[in-house]
Design a protein around this motif. Structure first.
Motif, PDB file in Angstrom:
ATOM      1  N   TYR A   1       0.854  -1.366   0.194  1.00  0.00           N
ATOM      2  CA  TYR A   1      -0.097  -0.258   0.030  1.00  0.00           C
ATOM      3  C   TYR A   1       0.944   0.792  -0.048  1.00  0.00           C
ATOM      4  CZ  TYR A   1      -3.972  -2.725   1.328  1.00  0.00           C
ATOM      5  OH  TYR A   1      -5.108  -3.227   1.268  1.00  0.00           O
ATOM      6  N   ALA A   2       0.449   1.896  -0.645  1.00  0.00           N
ATOM      7  CA  ALA A   2       1.134   3.417  -0.781  1.00  0.00           C
ATOM      8  C   ALA A   2       0.447   4.612   0.118  1.00  0.00           C
ATOM      9  CB  ALA A   2       1.112   4.144  -2.563  1.00  0.00           C
ATOM     10  N   TRP A   3      -0.205   4.344   0.556  1.00  0.00           N
ATOM     11  CA  TRP A   3      -1.632   5.367   1.568  1.00  0.00           C
ATOM     12  C   TRP A   3      -0.638   5.726   2.364  1.00  0.00           C
ATOM     13  CZ3 TRP A   3      -6.212   1.847   2.602  1.00  0.00           C
ATOM     14  CH2 TRP A   3      -6.578   1.335   1.510  1.00  0.00           C
ATOM     15  N   THR A   4      -0.570   6.511   3.024  1.00  0.00           N
ATOM     16  CA  THR A   4      -0.033   7.385   4.033  1.00  0.00           C
ATOM     17  C   THR A   4      -0.338   6.691   5.350  1.00  0.00           C
ATOM     18  OG1 THR A   4       0.335  10.159   2.783  1.00  0.00           O
ATOM     19  CG2 THR A   4       0.008   9.544   5.599  1.00  0.00           C
ATOM     20  N   GLY A   5       0.581   6.556   6.530  1.00  0.00           N
ATOM     21  CA  GLY A   5       0.600   6.334   7.385  1.00  0.00           C
ATOM     22  C   GLY A   5       1.179   4.439   7.834  1.00  0.00           C
ATOM     23  N   ASN A   6       0.932   3.364   6.180  1.00  0.00           N
ATOM     24  CA  ASN A   6       0.958   2.272   6.885  1.00  0.00           C
ATOM     25  C   ASN A   6       2.200   1.780   6.869  1.00  0.00           C
ATOM     26  OD1 ASN A   6       1.630   0.084   5.401  1.00  0.00           O
ATOM     27  ND2 ASN A   6       1.695   0.152   3.414  1.00  0.00           N
ATOM     28  N   LEU A   7       1.976   1.070   7.983  1.00  0.00           N
ATOM     29  CA  LEU A   7       2.720   0.439   9.617  1.00  0.00           C
ATOM     30  C   LEU A   7       3.442  -1.307   9.085  1.00  0.00           C
ATOM     31  CD1 LEU A   7       0.933   2.173  12.436  1.00  0.00           C
ATOM     32  CD2 LEU A   7       3.001   3.289  10.896  1.00  0.00           C
ATOM     33  N   GLY A   8       2.885  -1.549   8.073  1.00  0.00           N
ATOM     34  CA  GLY A   8       3.087  -2.873   7.622  1.00  0.00           C
ATOM     35  C   GLY A   8       2.218  -3.482   8.253  1.00  0.00           C
TER      36      GLY A   8
ATOM     37  N   ILE B   1      -3.761   7.008  11.125  1.00  0.00           N
ATOM     38  CA  ILE B   1      -4.736   7.631  10.350  1.00  0.00           C
ATOM     39  C   ILE B   1      -5.099   8.623  11.053  1.00  0.00           C
ATOM     40  CG2 ILE B   1      -5.547   5.867   9.357  1.00  0.00           C
ATOM     41  CD1 ILE B   1      -8.313   5.789  11.113  1.00  0.00           C
ATOM     42  N   THR B   2      -3.841   9.072  12.375  1.00  0.00           N
ATOM     43  CA  THR B   2      -4.159   9.973  13.255  1.00  0.00           C
ATOM     44  C   THR B   2      -4.589  11.590  13.017  1.00  0.00           C
ATOM     45  OG1 THR B   2      -2.456   9.114  14.863  1.00  0.00           O
ATOM     46  CG2 THR B   2      -2.971  11.191  15.257  1.00  0.00           C
ATOM     47  N   GLU B   3      -4.144  11.884  11.579  1.00  0.00           N
ATOM     48  CA  GLU B   3      -3.751  12.880  11.117  1.00  0.00           C
ATOM     49  C   GLU B   3      -5.607  13.446  10.249  1.00  0.00           C
ATOM     50  OE1 GLU B   3      -2.306  15.584  11.605  1.00  0.00           O
ATOM     51  OE2 GLU B   3      -0.933  14.554  13.350  1.00  0.00           O
ATOM     52  N   LYS B   4      -5.404  11.971   9.263  1.00  0.00           N
ATOM     53  CA  LYS B   4      -6.570  12.276   9.023  1.00  0.00           C
ATOM     54  C   LYS B   4      -7.698  11.595   9.850  1.00  0.00           C
ATOM     55  CE  LYS B   4      -9.323   8.546   6.327  1.00  0.00           C
ATOM     56  NZ  LYS B   4      -9.217   7.299   6.001  1.00  0.00           N
ATOM     57  N   LYS B   5      -8.026  11.357  10.569  1.00  0.00           N
ATOM     58  CA  LYS B   5      -8.856  11.476  11.918  1.00  0.00           C
ATOM     59  C   LYS B   5      -9.226  13.288  12.568  1.00  0.00           C
ATOM     60  CE  LYS B   5     -11.584   7.714  12.629  1.00  0.00           C
ATOM     61  NZ  LYS B   5     -12.857   8.344  12.590  1.00  0.00           N
TER      62      LYS B   5
ATOM     63  N   GLY C   1       0.853   8.142  26.965  1.00  0.00           N
ATOM     64  CA  GLY C   1      -0.232   8.722  27.332  1.00  0.00           C
ATOM     65  C   GLY C   1      -0.945   9.299  26.326  1.00  0.00           C
ATOM     66  N   THR C   2      -0.559   9.392  25.402  1.00  0.00           N
ATOM     67  CA  THR C   2      -2.040  10.275  24.215  1.00  0.00           C
ATOM     68  C   THR C   2      -2.357   8.808  23.564  1.00  0.00           C
ATOM     69  OG1 THR C   2       0.337  10.501  22.755  1.00  0.00           O
ATOM     70  CG2 THR C   2      -0.539  12.933  24.415  1.00  0.00           C
ATOM     71  N   TYR C   3      -2.715   9.255  22.725  1.00  0.00           N
ATOM     72  CA  TYR C   3      -3.676   8.033  22.001  1.00  0.00           C
ATOM     73  C   TYR C   3      -4.039   8.837  20.442  1.00  0.00           C
ATOM     74  CZ  TYR C   3      -6.258   6.511  25.812  1.00  0.00           C
ATOM     75  OH  TYR C   3      -6.441   5.319  27.412  1.00  0.00           O
ATOM     76  N   LYS C   4      -3.051   7.195  19.847  1.00  0.00           N
ATOM     77  CA  LYS C   4      -3.265   7.473  17.558  1.00  0.00           C
ATOM     78  C   LYS C   4      -4.082   6.933  17.778  1.00  0.00           C
ATOM     79  CE  LYS C   4       1.538   8.614  17.164  1.00  0.00           C
ATOM     80  NZ  LYS C   4       1.417   9.600  16.624  1.00  0.00           N
ATOM     81  N   TRP C   5      -4.952   7.366  16.135  1.00  0.00           N
ATOM     82  CA  TRP C   5      -6.196   6.208  15.534  1.00  0.00           C
ATOM     83  C   TRP C   5      -4.705   5.973  14.590  1.00  0.00           C
ATOM     84  CZ3 TRP C   5     -10.857   6.715  16.151  1.00  0.00           C
ATOM     85  CH2 TRP C   5     -11.384   7.018  17.010  1.00  0.00           C
ATOM     86  N   TYR C   6      -5.481   4.142  14.993  1.00  0.00           N
ATOM     87  CA  TYR C   6      -5.088   3.315  13.523  1.00  0.00           C
ATOM     88  C   TYR C   6      -5.897   2.342  12.803  1.00  0.00           C
ATOM     89  CZ  TYR C   6      -0.206   2.700  15.808  1.00  0.00           C
ATOM     90  OH  TYR C   6       0.840   2.732  15.893  1.00  0.00           O
ATOM     91  N   TYR C   7      -5.789   2.628  11.746  1.00  0.00           N
ATOM     92  CA  TYR C   7      -7.552   1.751  11.396  1.00  0.00           C
ATOM     93  C   TYR C   7      -6.727   0.099  10.760  1.00  0.00           C
ATOM     94  CZ  TYR C   7      -9.319  -0.460   6.916  1.00  0.00           C
ATOM     95  OH  TYR C   7      -9.892  -1.113   6.485  1.00  0.00           O
ATOM     96  N   ASP C   8      -7.031  -0.980  10.749  1.00  0.00           N
ATOM     97  CA  ASP C   8      -6.396  -2.265  11.128  1.00  0.00           C
ATOM     98  C   ASP C   8      -7.308  -3.236  10.183  1.00  0.00           C
ATOM     99  OD1 ASP C   8      -4.294  -3.985  12.191  1.00  0.00           O
ATOM    100  OD2 ASP C   8      -5.573  -3.871  14.361  1.00  0.00           O
ATOM    101  N   ARG C   9      -7.084  -3.452  10.003  1.00  0.00           N
ATOM    102  CA  ARG C   9      -7.593  -4.619   8.413  1.00  0.00           C
ATOM    103  C   ARG C   9      -7.078  -5.945   8.761  1.00  0.00           C
ATOM    104  NH1 ARG C   9     -11.641  -5.077   4.793  1.00  0.00           N
ATOM    105  NH2 ARG C   9     -11.436  -6.025   3.174  1.00  0.00           N
TER     106      ARG C   9
ATOM    107  N   GLU D   1     -11.975  17.647  13.054  1.00  0.00           N
ATOM    108  CA  GLU D   1     -12.512  19.130  12.752  1.00  0.00           C
ATOM    109  C   GLU D   1     -13.620  19.418  11.255  1.00  0.00           C
ATOM    110  OE1 GLU D   1     -11.306  23.284  12.885  1.00  0.00           O
ATOM    111  OE2 GLU D   1     -11.397  20.956  14.518  1.00  0.00           O
ATOM    112  N   LEU D   2     -13.409  18.689  10.353  1.00  0.00           N
ATOM    113  CA  LEU D   2     -15.147  18.727   9.766  1.00  0.00           C
ATOM    114  C   LEU D   2     -16.118  18.460  10.318  1.00  0.00           C
ATOM    115  CD1 LEU D   2     -15.414  19.437   6.544  1.00  0.00           C
ATOM    116  CD2 LEU D   2     -15.225  16.660   6.187  1.00  0.00           C
ATOM    117  N   GLU D   3     -16.334  17.506  11.323  1.00  0.00           N
ATOM    118  CA  GLU D   3     -17.504  16.811  11.267  1.00  0.00           C
ATOM    119  C   GLU D   3     -18.002  18.251  12.374  1.00  0.00           C
ATOM    120  OE1 GLU D   3     -17.101  13.379  13.642  1.00  0.00           O
ATOM    121  OE2 GLU D   3     -17.404  12.333  11.682  1.00  0.00           O
TER     122      GLU D   3
END
Length: 326
Positions: free
Chosen positions: A38-45, A150-154, A120-128, A159-161
């Protein structure tokens, strides 16, 4: 590298079996060319979970992104190593997603969740992921998947919501007085009428009109007239209950929807508003009064209800203004 010196024979055999399963999966991906880069930004393998041994093999980037050093990653990483870091609000939903896939209720495991970083902070992950191997009794043996940060995307999505909510609220407000506009008033009143009919609870409305407002505009100018409208809206809003809704019906007319209020209750509040307006020190020393008409909902149509309240309003005008008719 993992040190096997202290392993028992049974542990070594188990480790060999686990590695064989992992190797089989990697060979299958290579042969079938199913390993998508995947060429998507944020690919963690990719990650691989051996359900039998509860061992997870993964790209170290998945943990490094959380602020850990590669040297802090344990030699043996279980499934719980990650699930223990899930945000409390996302834990059950993530577990349910995995269980739905393992039980066959879902074709794939797919979920977005927050995972706690080292600081202690949280990051957003998309898992499949998906079951790729079964044992002899057709029970899930091995899962393979991919994970994205997907932290930045979230952040952008949230913010959009938030901005959309603000826009939605603004679209329901009158631009001058900052209380509900005509459309929002009517939609709210319609909903309360349905609710009143079903629950058999009282509902009333009041319509107010500024007495001789044209004279104020003619003598003091439209800027002064606008100030009067703004002040009047604030007076009405500060004299109604939390369960009531005030709005600008149009021009110098205002409406209040009294949820759960019978005619006498609504009339008392309307009179309180009339008195507060009469006593208010408006700008440039002008005296402002209002007339009002109150009507309780009795199952009639929206148009008939408003028309009846309006009729009472103009009866107040006919009788000399600065009064409430019900």
């Amino acid at each position: 590298m993992m040190d096997y010196v202290d392993f028992t024979k049974k542990q070594l055999l188990g480790r060999i079996e686990s590695l064989e399963i992992l190797n089989k999966e990697l060979l299958k991906e290579k042969e079938q060319q199913t390993r998508l880069e995947y060429a998507w930004t944020g690919n963690l393998g990719h990650w691989y979970w051996n359900i039998k041994t509860n061992e997870v093999t993964f790209d170290p980037l998945k943990v490094i992104t959380l602020g850990y050093d590669k040297s802090e990653i344990p030699k043996y990483v279980s499934y719980q190593f990650f699930t223990d870091k899930l945000h409390p609000e996302d834990y059950q939903r993530t577990m349910d997603s995995m269980l739905d896939h393992l039980s066959g209720r879902a074709k794939v495991y797919e979920v977005e969740y927050r995972i706690q970083a080292k600081d202690g902070t949280y990051k957003w992950y998309y898992d499949r992921g998906k079951i790729t191997q079964y044992d002899e009794s057709c029970q899930p043996l091995f899962l393979a998947g991919i994970v994205f940060d997907i932290t930045e995307k979230k952040k952008m999505q949230l913010e959009l919501e938030r901005n959309n909510r603000i826009l939605q609220e603004m679209s329901a407000l009158d631009g001058l007085t900052n209380i509900s506009n005509h459309r929002a008033l009517i939609e709210y009143l319609q909903a309360r009428m349905v609710e009143s009919s079903h629950a058999r609870t009282p509902l009333s409305i009041a319509i107010f009109d500024i007495d001789d407002f044209k004279k104020i505009n003619d003598r003091k100018g439209h800027v002064c007239g606008d100030h009067v409208l703004v002040d009047l809206a604030a007076i009405i809003k500060s004299n109604i209950r939390d369960t009531d809704l005030a709005g600008r019906y149009g021009g110098e007319e205002f409406m209040v929807v009294f949820s759960g209020a019978d005619l006498m209750t609504a009339s008392r509040i309307a009179e309180r508003i009339r008195r507060a307006v009469e006593e208010h020190p408006f700008s440039e020393g002008i005296t402002v009064t209002i007339s009002g008409g109150v009507k309780q909902y009795e199952g009639e149509s929206l148009t008939d209800l408003i028309r009846a309240a309006d009729k009472n309003l103009y009866e107040s005008k006919r009788k000399g203004k600065n009064q409430i008719t019900f």
